[in-house]
Design an enzyme around this catalytic site. Structure first.
Site, short mmCIF file in Angstrom:
data_model
loop_
_atom_site.label_atom_id
_atom_site.label_comp_id
_atom_site.label_asym_id
_atom_site.label_seq_id
_atom_site.Cartn_x
_atom_site.Cartn_y
_atom_site.Cartn_z
N MET A 66 18.68 1.64 16.74
CA MET A 66 17.81 0.54 16.34
C MET A 66 16.91 0.08 17.48
O MET A 66 17.18 0.38 18.65
CB MET A 66 18.64 -0.64 15.83
CG MET A 66 19.42 -1.37 16.90
SD MET A 66 20.65 -2.52 16.23
CE MET A 66 21.94 -1.40 15.70
N CYS A 67 15.84 -0.63 17.11
CA CYS A 67 14.94 -1.21 18.09
C CYS A 67 14.31 -0.12 18.94
O CYS A 67 13.70 0.81 18.41
CB CYS A 67 15.70 -2.25 18.91
SG CYS A 67 14.66 -3.29 19.98
N ILE A 68 14.49 -0.14 20.25
CA ILE A 68 13.90 0.85 21.14
C ILE A 68 14.79 2.08 21.31
O ILE A 68 14.34 3.13 21.78
CB ILE A 68 13.58 0.21 22.52
CG1 ILE A 68 12.66 1.11 23.38
CG2 ILE A 68 14.87 -0.10 23.28
CD1 ILE A 68 11.27 1.29 22.82
#
Length: 221
Positions: free
Chosen positions: A136-138
């Protein structure tokens, strides 16, 4: 349904120099709500740097990723070198700059980055075993380093990060904060989380969906 064992890799404590705390807590909460057994891991290495989360400025001190991760895990975290893929059904890696600073060098080297050796070894073991992975995210920025060219993932809609993913050989798909992107062949599920989220509830909408799908994929193994 048998209890699923899920490994979670943390990268410190705090969005700017470690694990994004909301993302990790949402992940751990959802896994608990779904009846999964979780073991957190982190590399026993120094953080790239320490950021004052009040001012955003770098601080003249050093902190250890494993020790800082213990803050989120309430002490229940192990050195990632102790992790064995055979003990787990799936792997999840929350975001935060720690994923790009401590788990990899993406923050400083972009598409030319490398992944911390112990993190890479574990993630590759899950990939080779055909076990589901959630990013998730980066953290999906390192998907191509784990799976090789052609891996499908999302970091949301940020053009520069998406371009770096493509340069590394990944296939980036734009995604809303509340949704997920699944690479069905590789059993990789990703979601933008705070790459797009404007609130903790927005982040949770996609993270919960990702956790649920990762757990579903463990049933199909």
């Amino acid at each position: 349904m048998t209890t699923k064992n899920i490994a979670v890799i943390l990268s410190g404590c705090g969005v700017y120099d470690g694990t994004e705390i909301h993302e990790s807590v949402i992940t751990l909460l959802r896994l608990s709500q779904r009846g999964a057994h979780v073991q957190c891991f982190a590399p026993n290495v120094a953080q790239l740097h320490v950021i004052n989360h009040l001012t955003g400025e770098e601080m003249p001190e050093s902190r250890n990723v494993l020790i800082e991760s213990a803050r989120i895990a309430r002490g229940e975290v192990k050195d990632i070198r102790e992790a064995k893929v055979a003990d787990f059904d799936a792997l999840i890696v929350p975001g935060g700059f720690g994923a790009a600073k401590n788990l990899s060098t993406f923050a400083t080297e972009g598409a030319a980055c490398s992944v911390q050796p112990d993190v890479l070894a574990l993630a590759e073991a899950f990939a080779e075993a055909g076990k589901p992975v959630g990013l998730m995210c980066i953290s999906p920025a390192i998907a191509a380093k784990i799976y090789g060219p052609g891996v499908i993932c999302t970091i949301g809609k940020d053009p520069d990060t998406a371009a770096a993913v493509e340069k590394m050989g990944g296939t980036h798909e734009e995604c809303e904060v509340s949704d997920i992107v699944e690479d069905k062949a590789r059993k990789l599920v990703s979601t933008p989380a705070y790459m797009l989220a404007q609130s903790i509830s927005e982040a949770a909408s996609g993270i919960n969906k990702m956790v649920d799908r990762v757990l579903e994929l463990t049933q199909e193994a």
